[in-house]
Design a protein around this motif. Structure first.
Motif, PDB file in Angstrom:
ATOM      1  N   UNK A 163       0.845  -1.200   0.000  1.00 33.75           N
ATOM      2  CA  UNK A 163       0.000   0.000   0.000  1.00 33.75           C
ATOM      3  C   UNK A 163       0.878   1.247   0.000  1.00 33.75           C
ATOM      4  N   UNK A 164       0.271   2.369  -0.281  1.00 32.12           N
ATOM      5  CA  UNK A 164       0.992   3.659  -0.299  1.00 32.12           C
ATOM      6  C   UNK A 164       0.686   4.408   0.994  1.00 32.12           C
ATOM      7  N   UNK A 165       1.748   4.668   1.750  1.00 33.97           N
ATOM      8  CA  UNK A 165       1.578   5.354   3.044  1.00 33.97           C
ATOM      9  C   UNK A 165       1.015   6.764   2.827  1.00 33.97           C
ATOM     10  N   UNK A 166       0.048   7.127   3.616  1.00 35.29           N
ATOM     11  CA  UNK A 166      -0.565   8.454   3.502  1.00 35.29           C
ATOM     12  C   UNK A 166      -1.845   8.451   2.689  1.00 35.29           C
ATOM     13  N   UNK A 167      -1.957   7.468   1.767  1.00 29.46           N
ATOM     14  CA  UNK A 167      -3.174   7.390   0.962  1.00 29.46           C
ATOM     15  C   UNK A 167      -4.188   6.412   1.542  1.00 29.46           C
ATOM     16  N   UNK A 168      -3.751   5.623   2.536  1.00 34.29           N
ATOM     17  CA  UNK A 168      -4.634   4.595   3.099  1.00 34.29           C
ATOM     18  C   UNK A 168      -4.976   4.936   4.543  1.00 34.29           C
ATOM     19  N   UNK A 169      -6.026   4.294   5.020  1.00 37.06           N
ATOM     20  CA  UNK A 169      -6.397   4.396   6.429  1.00 37.06           C
ATOM     21  C   UNK A 169      -5.763   3.200   7.136  1.00 37.06           C
ATOM     22  N   UNK A 170      -4.694   3.428   7.897  1.00 36.24           N
ATOM     23  CA  UNK A 170      -3.960   2.314   8.523  1.00 36.24           C
ATOM     24  C   UNK A 170      -4.820   1.586   9.552  1.00 36.24           C
ATOM     25  N   UNK A 171      -5.795   2.271  10.129  1.00 37.75           N
ATOM     26  CA  UNK A 171      -6.683   1.601  11.093  1.00 37.75           C
ATOM     27  C   UNK A 171      -7.478   0.495  10.402  1.00 37.75           C
ATOM     28  N   UNK A 172      -7.902   0.744   9.160  1.00 42.03           N
ATOM     29  CA  UNK A 172      -8.637  -0.296   8.411  1.00 42.03           C
ATOM     30  C   UNK A 172      -7.716  -1.470   8.106  1.00 42.03           C
ATOM     31  N   UNK A 173      -6.455  -1.181   7.743  1.00 43.82           N
ATOM     32  CA  UNK A 173      -5.511  -2.267   7.441  1.00 43.82           C
ATOM     33  C   UNK A 173      -5.268  -3.120   8.680  1.00 43.82           C
ATOM     34  N   UNK A 174      -5.073  -2.467   9.818  1.00 48.02           N
ATOM     35  CA  UNK A 174      -4.773  -3.219  11.045  1.00 48.02           C
ATOM     36  C   UNK A 174      -5.964  -4.054  11.507  1.00 48.02           C
ATOM     37  N   UNK A 175      -7.145  -3.405  11.555  1.00 44.08           N
ATOM     38  CA  UNK A 175      -8.297  -4.076  12.169  1.00 44.08           C
ATOM     39  C   UNK A 175      -9.097  -4.924  11.181  1.00 44.08           C
ATOM     40  N   UNK A 176      -9.043  -4.600   9.898  1.00 41.56           N
ATOM     41  CA  UNK A 176      -9.899  -5.317   8.938  1.00 41.56           C
ATOM     42  C   UNK A 176      -9.128  -6.251   8.008  1.00 41.56           C
ATOM     43  N   UNK A 177      -7.781  -6.186   8.025  1.00 40.35           N
ATOM     44  CA  UNK A 177      -7.002  -7.094   7.158  1.00 40.35           C
ATOM     45  C   UNK A 177      -6.053  -7.948   8.006  1.00 40.35           C
ATOM     46  N   UNK A 178      -5.166  -7.285   8.730  1.00 40.98           N
ATOM     47  CA  UNK A 178      -4.151  -8.040   9.473  1.00 40.98           C
ATOM     48  C   UNK A 178      -4.746  -8.794  10.662  1.00 40.98           C
ATOM     49  N   UNK A 179      -5.615  -8.147  11.400  1.00 42.09           N
ATOM     50  CA  UNK A 179      -6.159  -8.799  12.591  1.00 42.09           C
ATOM     51  C   UNK A 179      -6.988 -10.039  12.249  1.00 42.09           C
ATOM     52  N   UNK A 180      -7.890  -9.982  11.265  1.00 44.67           N
ATOM     53  CA  UNK A 180      -8.632 -11.205  10.938  1.00 44.67           C
ATOM     54  C   UNK A 180      -7.738 -12.354  10.453  1.00 44.67           C
ATOM     55  N   UNK A 181      -6.630 -12.023   9.759  1.00 44.43           N
ATOM     56  CA  UNK A 181      -5.769 -13.074   9.219  1.00 44.43           C
ATOM     57  C   UNK A 181      -4.769 -13.583  10.247  1.00 44.43           C
ATOM     58  N   UNK A 182      -4.210 -12.702  11.077  1.00 36.88           N
ATOM     59  CA  UNK A 182      -3.133 -13.086  11.989  1.00 36.88           C
ATOM     60  C   UNK A 182      -3.632 -13.466  13.374  1.00 36.88           C
ATOM     61  N   UNK A 183      -4.772 -12.909  13.780  1.00 42.15           N
ATOM     62  CA  UNK A 183      -5.226 -13.116  15.162  1.00 42.15           C
ATOM     63  C   UNK A 183      -6.500 -13.949  15.226  1.00 42.15           C
ATOM     64  N   UNK A 184      -7.463 -13.587  14.403  1.00 34.73           N
ATOM     65  CA  UNK A 184      -8.793 -14.195  14.552  1.00 34.73           C
ATOM     66  C   UNK A 184      -9.111 -15.240  13.495  1.00 34.73           C
ATOM     67  N   UNK A 185      -8.100 -15.760  12.822  1.00 38.44           N
ATOM     68  CA  UNK A 185      -8.383 -16.732  11.765  1.00 38.44           C
ATOM     69  C   UNK A 185      -8.823 -18.066  12.369  1.00 38.44           C
ATOM     70  N   UNK A 186     -10.018 -18.580  12.045  1.00 38.80           N
ATOM     71  CA  UNK A 186     -10.469 -19.872  12.594  1.00 38.80           C
ATOM     72  C   UNK A 186      -9.583 -21.016  12.103  1.00 38.80           C
ATOM     73  N   UNK A 187      -9.410 -22.023  12.929  1.00 36.43           N
ATOM     74  CA  UNK A 187      -8.533 -23.144  12.579  1.00 36.43           C
ATOM     75  C   UNK A 187      -9.088 -23.989  11.433  1.00 36.43           C
ATOM     76  N   UNK A 188     -10.410 -24.026  11.307  1.00 31.74           N
ATOM     77  CA  UNK A 188     -10.995 -24.891  10.289  1.00 31.74           C
ATOM     78  C   UNK A 188     -10.920 -24.295   8.883  1.00 31.74           C
ATOM     79  N   UNK A 189     -10.512 -23.052   8.785  1.00 29.55           N
ATOM     80  CA  UNK A 189     -10.445 -22.415   7.471  1.00 29.55           C
ATOM     81  C   UNK A 189      -9.187 -22.892   6.763  1.00 29.55           C
ATOM     82  N   UNK A 190      -9.373 -23.694   5.734  1.00 22.33           N
ATOM     83  CA  UNK A 190      -8.229 -24.232   4.999  1.00 22.33           C
ATOM     84  C   UNK A 190      -8.710 -24.755   3.647  1.00 22.33           C
TER      85      UNK A 190
END
Length: 537
Positions: free
Chosen positions: A96-123
């Motif tokens: 992504x391009x820094x300054x053009x994105x909302x980093x809060x959306x990246x943290x809470x809506x992209x990284x957190x679901x994939x790195x923290x809240x990903x269910x084990x059965x998803x494969x």
């Protein structure tokens, strides 16, 4: 022999024929040159030959990331974040391009679901990635040029291993100016909101004008070096398909590095670049755009500018104001008719003054002639120089007032006009009557609702003054004839510029010099050939 001599005496001399032929050939040559220059512009370009096959992504994640980063070079504002997720430790990366994105959306809506809240059965996670990420807009893309453009527009691109496409996630953080009242089109009555530089905001304003499922938006990309988005909007079922296609073709034929403002688009799509008259209407007001769309016209909105373009344009559009329709029709008609009078005064008053004072003093009433003569006593300049001095001074003051901050600009305009005018009269450089004529002309030009038409009339005023100083009233008439011929020949996207006057459209005169009651205007303007002609049942 007597008859032959009589005929010879009746015929003009040979040099008269030569002058006549030259007089006929000059405009013909100018017309041919103009047609040749415009013909070059309209030549179809075979873009298929220049098209290159776009590069696409591969299954190799590292190769894809390297290819994207290679396109952006060493720019530090392009961020690449690599990570692994899931019980299979799937490799992934976001760019992504820094300054053009909302980093809060990246943290809470992209990284957190994939790195923290990903269910084990998803494969495997790639199949359900759209269901995992709480992002409003997700699309799949495999073209590298489209991915680069998305990143530079504030989107975040998610790459996964062993997949030959990427997910484009909407995370843009558009920071724009607030929606304010348009400064160039102020009104006493009407909506207090105008466009800003954000294309999405401007499209939203048109959507908010009313629920209409037939409002269409065609998105195009312009600019090879600095790519920008442009939107063509119209109402399906009203706008003529031929005009829509004509507008689309002209915009698609634009081949230029950068489009900083909609003025570039206006100049590149108009039919006659040598005309002084604007052939495309520009406006900051959404209500003016919506009104044009309901008449069957088409609007063009460019990202990064608050000025939308409306086509086709006719000369009466530049003398009408949305306020004409918000007030009662009698008051609106009177004000509109006064604008036509003001436009005539703005062009012809100095020229008529010069011609009457210099050539046709006998046409001036005796008392007025004596008053003018006495006021010009001691003035060292001929009337043309005297008028030019004042006109040029007014134009310089006007430009200075526009460039300065608003409070100072108004002060400079008023004080400068009063001081210079009074000082010039006291010094005997100009006469008081000339000051009155120039002031009346300047005030008349200010009354026009569209600034670009006002500029055109200012240029025409100077041309008319030189015609008047050369040939007197005959020069003004010749200028008016050329002026009328040019307007009759002028077209905007195939629509005659002088319509509904030329060609004569009886029905459209209900909203031309004056405005009849809304209840009487049951049909849309015929000149735009709308597919649905009925406006009111």
């Amino acid at each position: 022999m007597h008859i032959v001599e009589s005929i010879k005496n009746f015929l003009p001399e040979a040099n008269i024929y030569v002058y006549t032929i030259i007089t006929l050939l000059v405009p013909l040559a100018l017309s041919k040159i103009t047609g040749y220059l415009q013909g070059d512009k309209e030549k179809p370009v075979n873009k298929q030959q220049d098209k290159e096959v776009p590069a696409i992504l591969s299954n190799d994640l590292s190769a894809n990331i390297d290819e994207i980063n290679k396109n952006f070079g060493t720019n530090k504002d392009i961020i690449t974040r690599k990570f692994t997720f899931g019980k299979e430790q799937t490799r992934a990366a976001i760019i992504f391009a820094k300054g053009l994105v909302d980093t809060a959306i990246i943290n809470s809506n992209i990284l957190e679901p994939l790195l923290v809240n990903l269910p084990d059965h998803v494969n495997p996670p790639t199949i359900q990635i759209k269901n995992l990420l709480p992002i409003s807009e997700i699309s799949e893309e495999n073209r590298i040029d489209v991915i680069n453009t998305s990143i530079l527009r504030g989107q975040t691109v998610l790459f996964l291993q062993d997949i030959d496409y990427a997910f484009v996630l909407k995370t843009s953080n558009a920071k724009g100016r607030n929606l304010e009242e348009p400064v160039s089109e102020l009104q006493v009555r009407g909506p207090r909101i105008g466009f800003n530089e954000n294309l999405i905001d401007n499209v939203t304003l048109l959507r908010k004008a009313g629920v209409n499922t037939e409002l269409r938006f065609i998105s195009l990309q312009l600019g090879k070096r600095f790519n920008k988005e442009l939107v063509i909007t119209y109402v399906e079922g009203i706008a003529n398909p031929e005009i829509i296609e004509n507008v689309k073709q002209k915009i698609e034929s634009i081949d230029i590095d950068n489009i900083p403002e909609s003025g570039y688009v206006e100049e590149l799509i108009e039919e006659n670049n040598f005309s002084l008259f604007p052939q495309v209407q520009s406006t900051e007001r959404p209500d003016r755009v919506v009104a044009a769309l309901t008449e069957g016209r088409i609007a063009i909105i460019l990202d990064g500018t608050p000025f939308a373009l409306i086509v086709p344009a006719t000369i009466n559009m530049f003398l009408q104001s949305p306020e004409d329709y918000y007030e009662r029709w009698i008051a609106g008609s009177l004000v509109r008719f006064l604008r036509y009078v003001a436009a005539f005064i703005a062009v012809f008053t100095p020229a008529l003054y010069i011609s009457f004072v210099s050539f046709h003093q006998g046409l001036i009433p005796t008392k007025l002639a004596l008053s003018i003569i006495s006021s010009r006593e001691g003035v060292p300049f001929p009337i043309l120089i005297e008028a030019l001095l004042m006109e040029v001074s007014i134009e310089i003051l006007r430009e200075a007032g526009l460039r300065l901050p608003k409070p100072i600009g108004q002060t400079i305009g008023i004080v400068g006009g009063l001081v210079i005018g009074d000082a010039a009269v006291q010094a005997g450089i100009v006469s008081p009557v000339t000051v009155i004529v120039v002031a009346l002309t300047a005030i008349s030009s200010f009354s026009l609702p569209q600034y670009n038409l006002s500029i055109s009339l200012r240029v025409l005023r100077f041309i008319a003054m030189f015609f008047a100083a050369t040939l007197g009233l005959y020069g003004v008439i010749v200028f008016f004839i050329f002026f009328s011929i040019h307007l009759v020949r002028l077209k905007s996207f195939g629509v005659p510029y002088l319509s509904p006057a030329v060609p004569y459209q009886t029905n459209d005169w209900k909203d031309f010099l004056i405005r009849l009651p809304i209840s009487a205007m049951k049909k849309r303007p015929k000149i735009f050939k709308p597919t649905d002609t009925i406006r009111k049942g």
